[in-house]
Enzyme design. Structure first.
Site, PDB file in Angstrom:
ATOM      1  N   HIS A   1      52.984  69.695  57.308  1.00 34.25           N
ATOM      2  CA  HIS A   1      54.203  69.308  56.595  1.00 34.25           C
ATOM      3  C   HIS A   1      54.543  70.434  55.620  1.00 34.25           C
ATOM      4  O   HIS A   1      53.634  71.036  55.036  1.00 34.25           O
ATOM      5  CB  HIS A   1      53.979  68.036  55.751  1.00 34.25           C
TER       6      HIS A   1
ATOM      7  N   CYS B   1      52.265  64.207  48.475  1.00 34.26           N
ATOM      8  CA  CYS B   1      52.386  63.247  49.577  1.00 34.26           C
ATOM      9  C   CYS B   1      52.524  61.813  49.058  1.00 34.26           C
ATOM     10  O   CYS B   1      53.158  60.983  49.694  1.00 34.26           O
ATOM     11  CB  CYS B   1      51.177  63.316  50.483  1.00 34.26           C
TER      12      CYS B   1
HETATM   13  N1  ARG Z   1      48.018  61.011  57.465  1.00 35.78           N
HETATM   14  C1  ARG Z   1      49.362  61.368  57.131  1.00 35.78           C
HETATM   15  C2  ARG Z   1      50.011  62.066  58.312  1.00 35.78           C
HETATM   16  O1  ARG Z   1      49.346  62.834  58.955  1.00 35.78           O
HETATM   17  C3  ARG Z   1      49.396  62.222  55.919  1.00 35.78           C
HETATM   18  C4  ARG Z   1      50.770  62.473  55.410  1.00 35.78           C
HETATM   19  C5  ARG Z   1      50.800  63.380  54.229  1.00 35.78           C
HETATM   20  N2  ARG Z   1      52.051  63.409  53.639  1.00 35.78           N
HETATM   21  C6  ARG Z   1      52.735  64.505  53.284  1.00 35.78           C
HETATM   22  N3  ARG Z   1      53.830  64.360  52.620  1.00 35.78           N
HETATM   23  N4  ARG Z   1      52.316  65.678  53.637  1.00 35.78           N
HETATM   24  O2  ARG Z   1      51.158  61.863  58.613  1.00 35.78           O
END
Ligand code: ARG
Length: 278
Positions: A177, A271
């Site tokens: 991300h 996150c």
């Molecule tokens: N386990 C989640 C995923 O892989 C983690 C998300 C993390 N969020 C972020 N904004 N980077 O989607």
């Protein structure tokens, strides 16, 4: 513009924000959709909640408003509120997740906004994972792609918000991300890990942000870039010591926090935090 001297703390301007968060009562690592997630590795559920509570309390101590969305059973990743939507100028772009495991989170977050007085909302047609991949600066919306959100999703955001969206290609699966590789500190000031981006995107960042705080691989690997800034305070994982020093030199007040359990799901400070921009 290249500043002649770095700004000092007294020149930094704190602006109170409004955030949306989700208490991790159903948090666990029961599937793996990013390299940080290992279902075989135990998660301390109680500690996860306690660490999250500390972040929640900290934002309020700093003077921010924090709304909460009810966590839903069966959605262990719902704690990562940043992915739930993107809110700019009071307009809410819903999220559409890449992975089936998270699909139900999109409508849940959109419903929260609709029932809290937000009238301009958009149910997306294309994949976008909210502020996981959309980061808002004064001039642009920076948008990650390569792992989750798509170019079509970026286009949809640009048309909905009427702001220029700059697509950036992510290449390292650990930084899947945009908010794991880049932080907006203030206005058009950012910090990022160049190694997380494709060469062309790296060049775009260099051109747009020649004064960005350079972040090394070690600081990125402890999720140092998964940080939240209010213009003065920068809340970030406490393991990112060197990065905290860099921020202090720039006049920010870094505040380290331990979210070790939530890191097991591949997320940290940012996150867990969705900014609601009025
Ligand atoms: N386990 C989640 C995923 O892989 C983690 C998300 C993390 N969020 C972020 N904004 N980077 O989607």
């Amino acid at each position: 513009m290249t500043p002649i001297t770095a700004p000092t703390t007294s020149e930094r301007v704190f602006r109170p924000r409004r955030y949306l968060m989700c208490r991790p009562v159903h948090f666990e690592v029961s599937y793996s959709i990013n390299p940080w997630m290992d279902p075989a590795k135990p998660v301390d559920a109680e500690l996860a909640v306690a660490q999250w509570e500390r972040l929640y309390a900290l934002y309020r101590e700093l003077g921010h408003t924090v709304d909460l969305i009810d966590p839903l059973p069966g959605l262990p990743d719902m704690v990562y509120a940043a992915n739930g939507a993107t809110v700019v100028d009071g307009k809410v772009l819903g999220a559409r997740f890449r992975n089936a495991e998270r699909a139900a989170e999109g409508p849940a977050y959109l419903e929260w906004f609709r029932s809290h007085g937000f009238t301009e909302t958009h149910d997306p047609e294309h994949i976008n994972e909210g502020e996981g991949d959309f980061l808002v600066t004064d001039s642009w919306i920076l948008a990650g792609r390569g792992f989750r959100s798509t170019a079509e999703g970026h286009q949809e955001a640009q048309e909905f918000f009427g702001r220029p969206v700059i697509g950036l290609e992510l290449t390292d699966p650990r930084y899947y991300h945009l908010d794991t590789a880049l932080t907006v500190l203030d206005g058009d000031e950012i910090m990022y890990n160049p190694e997380a981006f494709a060469p062309g995107s790296r060049e775009v960042l260099r051109r747009l942000f020649p004064d960005a705080v350079p972040v090394g691989p070690g600081e990125a690997a402890v999720f140092g870039l998964n940080a939240v800034s209010d213009g003065l305070h920068v809340v970030l994982p406490e393991a990112a010591q060197r990065l905290s020093d860099q921020l202090r030199e720039r006049g920010f007040e870094p505040i380290g926090i331990d979210l070790s359990e939530l890191l097991k799901g591949g997320g940290s400070v940012k996150c867990c935090t969705l900014e609601i921009r009025g």
